[in-house]
Design a protein around this motif. Structure first.
Motif, mmCIF file in Angstrom:
data_model
loop_
_atom_site.group_PDB
_atom_site.id
_atom_site.type_symbol
_atom_site.label_atom_id
_atom_site.label_comp_id
_atom_site.label_asym_id
_atom_site.label_seq_id
_atom_site.Cartn_x
_atom_site.Cartn_y
_atom_site.Cartn_z
ATOM 1 N N ALA A 102 48.309 53.076 55.830
ATOM 2 C CA ALA A 102 47.806 54.288 55.187
ATOM 3 C C ALA A 102 46.582 53.999 54.323
ATOM 4 C CB ALA A 102 48.905 54.940 54.346
ATOM 5 N N LEU A 103 46.483 52.764 53.829
ATOM 6 C CA LEU A 103 45.301 52.358 53.066
ATOM 7 C C LEU A 103 44.113 52.064 53.967
ATOM 8 C CD1 LEU A 103 46.945 49.947 50.467
ATOM 9 C CD2 LEU A 103 45.783 52.105 49.933
ATOM 10 N N GLY A 104 44.355 52.058 55.276
ATOM 11 C CA GLY A 104 43.285 51.770 56.215
ATOM 12 C C GLY A 104 43.173 50.302 56.586
ATOM 13 N N LEU A 105 44.186 49.488 56.228
ATOM 14 C CA LEU A 105 44.155 48.067 56.542
ATOM 15 C C LEU A 105 44.571 47.816 57.980
ATOM 16 C CD1 LEU A 105 45.843 46.697 53.303
ATOM 17 C CD2 LEU A 105 43.420 46.596 53.893
ATOM 18 N N PRO A 106 44.043 46.769 58.610
ATOM 19 C CA PRO A 106 44.506 46.406 59.950
ATOM 20 C C PRO A 106 45.979 46.029 59.925
ATOM 21 C CG PRO A 106 42.457 45.258 59.380
ATOM 22 C CD PRO A 106 42.955 45.897 58.125
ATOM 23 N N ASN A 107 46.676 46.237 61.034
ATOM 24 C CA ASN A 107 48.093 45.908 61.096
ATOM 25 C C ASN A 107 48.331 44.474 61.536
ATOM 26 O OD1 ASN A 107 50.763 46.834 60.663
ATOM 27 N ND2 ASN A 107 51.088 46.986 62.872
ATOM 28 N N ASP A 108 47.273 43.736 61.766
ATOM 29 C CA ASP A 108 47.353 42.329 62.147
ATOM 30 C C ASP A 108 47.131 41.464 60.910
ATOM 31 O OD1 ASP A 108 47.105 40.103 64.355
ATOM 32 O OD2 ASP A 108 45.359 39.849 63.029
ATOM 33 N N VAL A 109 47.957 40.427 60.742
ATOM 34 C CA VAL A 109 47.894 39.604 59.539
ATOM 35 C C VAL A 109 46.523 38.951 59.374
ATOM 36 C CG1 VAL A 109 48.834 37.561 58.408
ATOM 37 C CG2 VAL A 109 50.369 39.168 59.523
ATOM 38 N N VAL A 110 46.002 38.378 60.438
ATOM 39 C CA VAL A 110 44.721 37.680 60.353
ATOM 40 C C VAL A 110 43.591 38.651 60.020
ATOM 41 C CG1 VAL A 110 43.037 36.287 61.612
ATOM 42 C CG2 VAL A 110 45.490 35.869 61.925
ATOM 43 N N GLU A 111 43.561 39.794 60.717
ATOM 44 C CA GLU A 111 42.524 40.780 60.451
ATOM 45 C C GLU A 111 42.652 41.346 59.038
ATOM 46 O OE1 GLU A 111 42.495 43.777 63.421
ATOM 47 O OE2 GLU A 111 42.189 42.382 65.078
ATOM 48 N N ALA A 112 43.885 41.575 58.604
ATOM 49 C CA ALA A 112 44.098 42.103 57.254
ATOM 50 C C ALA A 112 43.671 41.093 56.198
ATOM 51 C CB ALA A 112 45.564 42.474 57.060
ATOM 52 N N THR A 113 43.887 39.808 56.468
ATOM 53 C CA THR A 113 43.441 38.773 55.532
ATOM 54 C C THR A 113 41.924 38.781 55.416
ATOM 55 O OG1 THR A 113 45.360 37.392 56.073
ATOM 56 C CG2 THR A 113 43.488 36.313 55.013
ATOM 57 N N GLY A 114 41.242 38.912 56.562
ATOM 58 C CA GLY A 114 39.786 38.996 56.540
ATOM 59 C C GLY A 114 39.302 40.198 55.752
ATOM 60 N N ALA A 115 39.982 41.345 55.931
ATOM 61 C CA ALA A 115 39.604 42.556 55.190
ATOM 62 C C ALA A 115 39.823 42.371 53.695
ATOM 63 C CB ALA A 115 40.409 43.750 55.697
ATOM 64 N N LEU A 116 40.903 41.673 53.325
ATOM 65 C CA LEU A 116 41.170 41.424 51.910
ATOM 66 C C LEU A 116 40.102 40.516 51.310
ATOM 67 C CD1 LEU A 116 42.776 41.407 49.299
ATOM 68 C CD2 LEU A 116 44.315 39.706 50.330
ATOM 69 N N LEU A 117 39.732 39.458 52.024
ATOM 70 C CA LEU A 117 38.685 38.563 51.517
ATOM 71 C C LEU A 117 37.370 39.308 51.335
ATOM 72 C CD1 LEU A 117 39.493 35.373 53.622
ATOM 73 C CD2 LEU A 117 39.884 35.714 51.171
ATOM 74 N N ASP A 118 37.046 40.199 52.271
ATOM 75 C CA ASP A 118 35.837 41.012 52.132
ATOM 76 C C ASP A 118 35.921 41.891 50.886
ATOM 77 O OD1 ASP A 118 34.751 39.957 54.439
ATOM 78 O OD2 ASP A 118 35.377 41.621 55.719
ATOM 79 N N ALA A 119 37.088 42.504 50.666
ATOM 80 C CA ALA A 119 37.259 43.375 49.495
ATOM 81 C C ALA A 119 37.119 42.589 48.202
ATOM 82 C CB ALA A 119 38.629 44.064 49.557
ATOM 83 N N LEU A 120 37.657 41.361 48.181
ATOM 84 C CA LEU A 120 37.555 40.542 46.973
ATOM 85 C C LEU A 120 36.106 40.147 46.701
ATOM 86 C CD1 LEU A 120 40.673 38.259 47.524
ATOM 87 C CD2 LEU A 120 40.417 40.048 45.793
ATOM 88 N N ARG A 121 35.390 39.782 47.741
ATOM 89 C CA ARG A 121 33.992 39.366 47.556
ATOM 90 C C ARG A 121 33.118 40.532 47.122
ATOM 91 N NH1 ARG A 121 34.709 36.072 53.144
ATOM 92 N NH2 ARG A 121 35.690 34.213 52.238
ATOM 93 N N GLU A 122 33.468 41.733 47.582
ATOM 94 C CA GLU A 122 32.680 42.921 47.234
ATOM 95 C C GLU A 122 33.260 43.647 46.021
ATOM 96 O OE1 GLU A 122 32.734 45.236 50.773
ATOM 97 O OE2 GLU A 122 31.748 43.698 51.991
ATOM 98 N N ASP A 123 34.377 43.121 45.485
ATOM 99 C CA ASP A 123 35.084 43.765 44.372
ATOM 100 C C ASP A 123 35.372 45.232 44.707
ATOM 101 O OD1 ASP A 123 36.356 43.907 41.937
ATOM 102 O OD2 ASP A 123 34.547 44.439 40.833
ATOM 103 N N SER A 124 35.895 45.441 45.899
ATOM 104 C CA SER A 124 36.177 46.786 46.398
ATOM 105 C C SER A 124 37.640 47.142 46.158
ATOM 106 C CB SER A 124 35.865 46.857 47.896
ATOM 107 O OG SER A 124 36.235 48.109 48.430
ATOM 108 N N SER A 125 37.875 48.228 45.445
ATOM 109 C CA SER A 125 39.244 48.648 45.143
ATOM 110 C C SER A 125 39.306 50.162 45.016
ATOM 111 C CB SER A 125 39.747 47.995 43.849
ATOM 112 O OG SER A 125 39.011 48.481 42.727
ATOM 113 N N ARG A 126 40.518 50.683 45.017
ATOM 114 C CA ARG A 126 40.731 52.103 44.743
ATOM 115 C C ARG A 126 42.008 52.238 43.922
ATOM 116 N NH1 ARG A 126 42.899 55.468 49.918
ATOM 117 N NH2 ARG A 126 43.137 56.989 48.240
ATOM 118 N N THR A 127 42.087 53.302 43.161
ATOM 119 C CA THR A 127 43.285 53.588 42.373
ATOM 120 C C THR A 127 44.096 54.655 43.082
ATOM 121 O OG1 THR A 127 42.085 53.074 40.339
ATOM 122 C CG2 THR A 127 44.156 54.252 40.117
#
Length: 322
Positions: A102-127
């Motif tokens: 529902a947050l728009g994350l991939p359902n694959d662990v590897v892809e989701a990890t990549g998306a998380l690393l991108d979010a951390l590097r870009e300081d991307s978050s939502r409340t």
């Protein structure tokens, strides 16, 4: 950034090798601590310690919706504080992973990890907003502890299905969509309240809605997934609003078949509808009462039988890295 990775070793779709790869990837960008859960409620305890310790800035949950729910309840033990509490990140490892998807994350662990690393590097978050359920004052459920939920809760039929699935898993059955479908059929055949609903919904300033056979409370949409097919019980539900309710006042064979078909064909524009369907949007406070004890679930976790539950939709409850 100092982070805690909470790992559920029993997560359905992850292996030890996958967990090791994830840990190394996160450790390259974070000052990472890793904790593996060993008992029911352990993820909640770990997240609470992280929130109260004041040093952890991010808690990453690796597991299914149950693990995420525990982490959220640990983080919010003393109440919401999006700016003061550690942020949450999710790497899906369960069979359905409704919150992560529902947050728009991939359902694959590897892809989701990549998306998380991108979010951390870009300081991307939502409340995001969350739901809170508590015991109702003046009832036998008054002393029930509060419980936060990320995407849904249910009283009646769907909670009965969840309870049946949990019982099957305790006997060694794998959590599959086929297992859920079988338990839906068995719950329906054994449902005692198909023709006369026992639930009443009460909200401030409005007339009670009586005679409901089931009630599903949604904090976001989709409500769940069948494989890759999203199911929209409350299409308007959103992390940016309060809570939505989808309820039915009749569960006869004909009515159940009609609404099941509508659920399978539901879209972001239209969910179940008809004279026996109730759809309410963006409710901040309401209570469900039942004349008889009914199964109750939160984020797919069966919590036993309840005769009442009081719900609060809390906007901007928690910061999530996405």
């Amino acid at each position: 950034m100092r982070a805690l990775l909470v790992v559920n070793p029993a997560a359905t779709t992850t292996s030890a090798r996958t967990r090791d790869v994830l840990t190394r990837a996160l450790a390259s960008d974070l000052k990472l601590e890793v904790a593996t859960t060993g008992y029911r409620g352990h993820a909640r305890d770990l997240a609470r310690q992280a929130a109260e310790g004041g040093e952890i800035e991010l808690v990453v949950a690796l597991g299914g919706d149950g693990t995420v729910n525990e982490v959220v309840n640990g983080l919010l033990h003393s109440g919401p504080d999006p700016e003061g509490l550690p942020a949450l990140a999710v790497v899906p490892g369960g069979s359905t992973n409704v919150f992560a998807r529902a947050l728009g994350l991939p359902n694959d662990v590897v892809e989701a990890t990549g998306a998380l690393l991108d979010a951390l590097r870009e300081d991307s978050s939502r409340t995001v907003g969350l739901g809170l359920v508590s015991g109702t004052p003046g009832t036998e459920d008054e002393g029930v502890p509060e419980r936060w939920f990320t995407f849904c809760a249910g009283l009646g039929f769907d909670a009965g299905v969840v309870g049946r699935v949990e019982a099957q898993r305790e006997h060694g059955r794998k959590s599959t969509h086929a297992l859920y479908i079988r338990q839906v059929a068995r719950q329906f055949l054994g449902e005692p309240n198909r023709h006369g609903g026992t639930i009443t919904l009460e909200r401030p300033g409005e007339a009670p809605i009586r005679g409901l056979a089931l009630a599903i409370i949604c904090n976001t949409t989709p409500w769940t997934y069948l494989g890759n097919r999203p199911v929209y019980a409350s299409p308007e539900a959103s992390f940016d609003a309060a809570l939505d309710v989808a309820a039915l006042s009749k569960l006869s064979t004909a009515a159940a078949a009609r609404y099941a078909t509508q659920l399978l064909r539901s879209t972001p524009e239209r969910g179940p509808h008809g004279k026996h369907a109730v759809a309410l949007h963006d409710l901040t406070d309401f209570t469900l009462h039942s004349q008889v004890p009914l199964p109750f679930q939160v984020d797919g976790d069966h919590l036993g039988l309840r005769t009442s539950a009081t719900f609060t939709g809390v906007r901007r409850a928690l910061r999530v890295m996405v």
